[in-house]
Design an enzyme around this catalytic site. Structure first.
Site, PDB file in Angstrom:
ATOM      1  N   HIS A  64      -8.306   1.342  -1.311  1.00 25.79           N
ATOM      2  CA  HIS A  64      -8.179   0.389  -2.417  1.00 25.79           C
ATOM      3  C   HIS A  64      -9.555  -0.107  -2.874  1.00 25.79           C
ATOM      4  CE1 HIS A  64      -3.892   0.488  -1.734  1.00 25.79           C
ATOM      5  NE2 HIS A  64      -4.114   0.226  -0.457  1.00 25.79           N
ATOM      6  N   SER A 108       0.836  -1.193   0.000  1.00 25.04           N
ATOM      7  CA  SER A 108       0.000   0.000   0.000  1.00 25.04           C
ATOM      8  C   SER A 108       0.879   1.255   0.000  1.00 25.04           C
ATOM      9  CB  SER A 108      -0.967  -0.030   1.183  1.00 25.04           C
ATOM     10  OG  SER A 108      -1.958   0.958   1.053  1.00 25.04           O
TER      11      SER A 108
END
Length: 301
Positions: free
Chosen positions: A194, A88
């Protein structure tokens, strides 16, 4: 062959980065991060409070400060990677390690990313799903999603652990439908990262990324959304932008790292170390200085 992997914001805790701040080289990087941010992050890392530290606006710079401090310590001791990946927001630290970004640009991009994500008005949720293959999680998420209540697989962490991201109501329906899951754990996050609910931040993020000074990588980078090693800068840029709403394919990333002799989790976390071990990849964590002793037997590069 050595791989560096960089953790993301889910790894924050009060006291994080303590030994790295005390190291002369690591401490210098943390002080530079403090200078570049609107407000210093190191006091929050050291003392909290935790609710403020875990907020997206602070968590991402906090993790990145520790990541870059650990990277600087490794470089100072003569250790450099042959391939990098980041989980991430950790992908930005990986790009710094690969020579794509310098420290200042990395911090400015992380600050922009965290601000854009934290400013989104619509809030969603995320939940960790244990004991189901990703195909089953995808199937259930599609079944319970609605046009105005999306739900997707946001992260594939291991073969046995997936994170769904999207509407809180859709997650409630998912939880009721996933009777065959071993466990479902709501995550303490401020939004559905996401997932399509991040779309409102994409334009600002794309502008920030495309205007940032970057260089072609010196070593292969494995972007989250492709999980394929690359040295192509346009591919890296597109993947970094797409990551905001796209899936973190960490399981596939770990398999792409299966050929390395040793991985190092570069930051104050053991999360990725544990994940990599599920794929049989050797990894040590920079969460303690003992990692340097573990690496001492390797020839510095």
């Amino acid at each position: 062959m050595i791989g560096f992997v960089f953790p993301g914001q889910g790894t924050v805790r009060v006291g994080m980065g303590g030994w790295l701040r005390r190291d002369p080289v690591g401490g210098a990087v943390v002080r530079r991060v403090d200078e570049l941010l609107p407000e210093p992050i190191s006091p929050l890392c050291a003392r909290g409070p935790l609710p403020l530290l875990v907020d997206t606006a602070h968590a991402q710079p906090a993790v990145t400060a520790c990541n870059l401090a650990a990277l600087s310590v490794l470089r100072d001791r003569g250790h450099t990677p042959d391939v990098v990946a980041g989980h991430s927001v950790g992908e930005l630290s990986a790009l710094c390690a690969a020579g794509v970004l310098d420290v200042d640009t990395t911090i400015r991009l992380v600050a922009a990313r965290s601000r854009l994500m934290s400013e989104l008005a619509e809030t969603g949720a995320m939940a960790s799903v244990l004991g189901l293959p990703v195909e089953r999680v995808e199937q259930l998420a599609a079944q319970v999603a609605a046009p105005d209540e999306p739900l997707v697989v946001g992260l594939e962490n291991t073969a046995d652990q997936t994170v769904v991201s999207g509407s809180a109501r859709a997650i409630e329906r998912f939880t009721a439908a996933a009777a065959d899951a071993r466990k479902i754990v709501p995550l303490k996050v401020s939004n559905a990262f996401h997932s399509p609910l991040m779309a409102g931040a994409v334009d600002g993020w794309a502008e920030a990324v495309r205007s940032a000074p970057m260089r072609p990588p010196e070593i292969p980078v494995i972007p989250n959304v492709t999980a394929e090693p690359t040295t192509d800068l346009p591919t890296i840029v597109d993947a970094l932008i797409g990551q905001l709403t796209g899936r973190v394919r960490w399981t596939s990333t770990m398999r792409a790292l299966s050929g390395v002799d040793q991985c190092v989790e570069v930051g104050d976390s053991k999360a990725l170390t544990g994940m990599l071990r599920t794929e049989g990849v050797r990894c040590v964590s920079m969460s303690a200085p003992t990692a340097l002793r573990a690496l001492a037997g390797r020839t510095a590069t």
